[in-house]
Design a protein around this motif. Sequence first.
Motif, PDB file in Angstrom:
ATOM      1  N   HIS A 130       1.313  -3.773   4.002  1.00 53.57           N
ATOM      2  CA  HIS A 130       0.819  -4.843   3.126  1.00 53.57           C
ATOM      3  C   HIS A 130       1.713  -5.092   1.917  1.00 53.57           C
ATOM      4  O   HIS A 130       2.027  -6.238   1.589  1.00 53.57           O
ATOM      5  N   TYR A 131       2.144  -3.999   1.244  1.00 60.36           N
ATOM      6  CA  TYR A 131       2.873  -4.149  -0.019  1.00 60.36           C
ATOM      7  C   TYR A 131       4.378  -3.972   0.171  1.00 60.36           C
ATOM      8  O   TYR A 131       4.831  -3.047   0.851  1.00 60.36           O
ATOM      9  N   SER A 132       5.149  -4.852  -0.444  1.00 62.32           N
ATOM     10  CA  SER A 132       6.601  -4.787  -0.366  1.00 62.32           C
ATOM     11  C   SER A 132       7.155  -3.841  -1.419  1.00 62.32           C
ATOM     12  O   SER A 132       6.455  -3.452  -2.363  1.00 62.32           O
ATOM     13  N   PRO A 192       6.472   5.684   0.947  1.00 59.42           N
ATOM     14  CA  PRO A 192       6.480   4.661   1.999  1.00 59.42           C
ATOM     15  C   PRO A 192       5.569   5.004   3.173  1.00 59.42           C
ATOM     16  O   PRO A 192       5.162   4.121   3.926  1.00 59.42           O
ATOM     17  N   ARG A 193       5.218   6.269   3.329  1.00 58.89           N
ATOM     18  CA  ARG A 193       4.318   6.642   4.420  1.00 58.89           C
ATOM     19  C   ARG A 193       2.920   6.094   4.187  1.00 58.89           C
ATOM     20  O   ARG A 193       2.190   5.788   5.133  1.00 58.89           O
ATOM     21  N   GLN A 194       2.529   5.948   2.910  1.00 54.95           N
ATOM     22  CA  GLN A 194       1.216   5.395   2.586  1.00 54.95           C
ATOM     23  C   GLN A 194       1.290   3.944   2.127  1.00 54.95           C
ATOM     24  O   GLN A 194       0.263   3.297   1.979  1.00 54.95           O
ATOM     25  N   ASP A 195       2.515   3.458   1.885  1.00 51.47           N
ATOM     26  CA  ASP A 195       2.718   2.128   1.325  1.00 51.47           C
ATOM     27  C   ASP A 195       1.979   2.004  -0.006  1.00 51.47           C
ATOM     28  O   ASP A 195       1.338   0.992  -0.299  1.00 51.47           O
ATOM     29  N   LYS A 196       2.105   3.053  -0.821  1.00 53.12           N
ATOM     30  CA  LYS A 196       1.441   3.084  -2.119  1.00 53.12           C
ATOM     31  C   LYS A 196       2.279   3.866  -3.129  1.00 53.12           C
ATOM     32  O   LYS A 196       3.163   4.636  -2.741  1.00 53.12           O
ATOM     33  N   VAL A 197       1.945   3.680  -4.385  1.00 54.15           N
ATOM     34  CA  VAL A 197       2.468   4.539  -5.439  1.00 54.15           C
ATOM     35  C   VAL A 197       1.467   5.677  -5.590  1.00 54.15           C
ATOM     36  O   VAL A 197       0.288   5.441  -5.878  1.00 54.15           O
ATOM     37  N   VAL A 198       1.924   6.904  -5.357  1.00 53.49           N
ATOM     38  CA  VAL A 198       1.039   8.065  -5.503  1.00 53.49           C
ATOM     39  C   VAL A 198       1.148   8.568  -6.938  1.00 53.49           C
ATOM     40  O   VAL A 198       2.215   8.977  -7.388  1.00 53.49           O
ATOM     41  N   VAL A 199       0.036   8.511  -7.650  1.00 52.77           N
ATOM     42  CA  VAL A 199      -0.032   8.955  -9.046  1.00 52.77           C
ATOM     43  C   VAL A 199      -0.715  10.318  -9.072  1.00 52.77           C
ATOM     44  O   VAL A 199      -1.770  10.501  -8.455  1.00 52.77           O
ATOM     45  N   THR A 200      -0.117  11.272  -9.775  1.00 52.52           N
ATOM     46  CA  THR A 200      -0.671  12.617  -9.838  1.00 52.52           C
ATOM     47  C   THR A 200      -1.001  12.985 -11.276  1.00 52.52           C
ATOM     48  O   THR A 200      -0.221  12.713 -12.190  1.00 52.52           O
ATOM     49  N   GLY A 260      -4.981  -1.862  -8.268  1.00 47.97           N
ATOM     50  CA  GLY A 260      -5.658  -2.142  -7.017  1.00 47.97           C
ATOM     51  C   GLY A 260      -5.194  -1.218  -5.906  1.00 47.97           C
ATOM     52  O   GLY A 260      -4.999  -0.022  -6.103  1.00 47.97           O
ATOM     53  N   GLY A 261      -4.946  -1.791  -4.734  1.00 49.39           N
ATOM     54  CA  GLY A 261      -4.561  -0.992  -3.582  1.00 49.39           C
ATOM     55  C   GLY A 261      -3.133  -0.508  -3.603  1.00 49.39           C
ATOM     56  O   GLY A 261      -2.720   0.242  -2.708  1.00 49.39           O
ATOM     57  N   ARG A 262      -2.355  -0.905  -4.615  1.00 48.88           N
ATOM     58  CA  ARG A 262      -0.957  -0.478  -4.665  1.00 48.88           C
ATOM     59  C   ARG A 262      -0.791   0.975  -5.089  1.00 48.88           C
ATOM     60  O   ARG A 262       0.299   1.541  -4.924  1.00 48.88           O
ATOM     61  N   ALA A 263      -1.837   1.586  -5.634  1.00 51.43           N
ATOM     62  CA  ALA A 263      -1.712   2.960  -6.134  1.00 51.43           C
ATOM     63  C   ALA A 263      -2.911   3.800  -5.743  1.00 51.43           C
ATOM     64  O   ALA A 263      -4.012   3.290  -5.536  1.00 51.43           O
TER      65      ALA A 263
END
Length: 355
Positions: free
Chosen positions: A95-97, A123-131, A152-155
Amino acid sequence: MTNRPTSAARLTLAGTAAATLAATAVLLPGTGAATAAPAQVAHQARAAATLAARLGNRAAGSYYDAASRRLVVDITDASAAPQVRATGAVPKVVHYSTPQLRTAVADLAKQARIAGTAWAIDPRQDKVVVTADPTVTGAKRTRLDAAVEALGGRAVLRHTASPFKLKIAGGDAIWGSSVRCSLGFNVTVNGAPYFLTAGHCGNASSTWSDTQDGSEVGQTVDSQFPGTDYALVQYDDSGSSPASEVDLYDGSTQQITGAADAYVGESVQRSGSTSGLHGGSVTGLDATVNYSEGSVSGLIDTSVCAEAGDSGGALFDGSSAIGLTSGGSGDCSSGGETFFQPVTAALSAEGATIP
């Protein structure tokens, strides 16, 4: 500490780095039953990453899927699939570029640069993983939650059980005036011998020895932290020729012949003066970690563990230098997450080369 080499051996090493990647055969996309060496996988992985970058907003990164033994390129436009297949990789529509995810990273840098947090594009989740580590509580937690929710769904937000720390301590390995770290890789600058270690180590000491309270063997000539995390140390003996090798902590060494950029899904190993040899995989690139001492960006995020005193130690894949240990959470008993300064960036900034 495991099987510490003699001080004489320490100066011939390319670092307190890790063991060679086992040369197990892997199935490459489009090859059927054919197999290839890890070096070929690395070559194709970097070709896939180059394609993903060229596709711009039609792609969202690439990675090596160890389970299926295939290279994957995320695409947001299905018409790009033939270009992906032409490289030997597998296209995956997401979904996200990349530009959208990078905008999310930029927003986090503005809204959530809080000590005890980190983020990287996965890129495996197509998200920014915040810890967030356990120190992120109260108003800081509220601020972080709001920043992540706004994306939203980007993270996605995750939590670590122990605080993010720089892996520095007093004790063993390469010794500064009041700290110890681990040597990364031996390098040369204009033909003269130097070595790389972590920048937060270089900030802590201007001189180094290979034994506690021992004779000086080198001087810090440049140190970069925070922002990035590397330091360049010049050997006092300009006529010495330290070998381009790493300590495997089993009485043997691994030759290092060059440096390479990491890729998500890559199997890597690290060794340091405290914890010895450990391995894991690359989970994210261009990561930001907000230590209490300052923020560092452009790091390699991994599942490799590390402990205090391992700072500066080398991350590598086979004969390729990959990174310098910066910091992270956890330890090598319970497991952890460690971030590394890319070696290629440090070499470029210092005009240095692997011997």
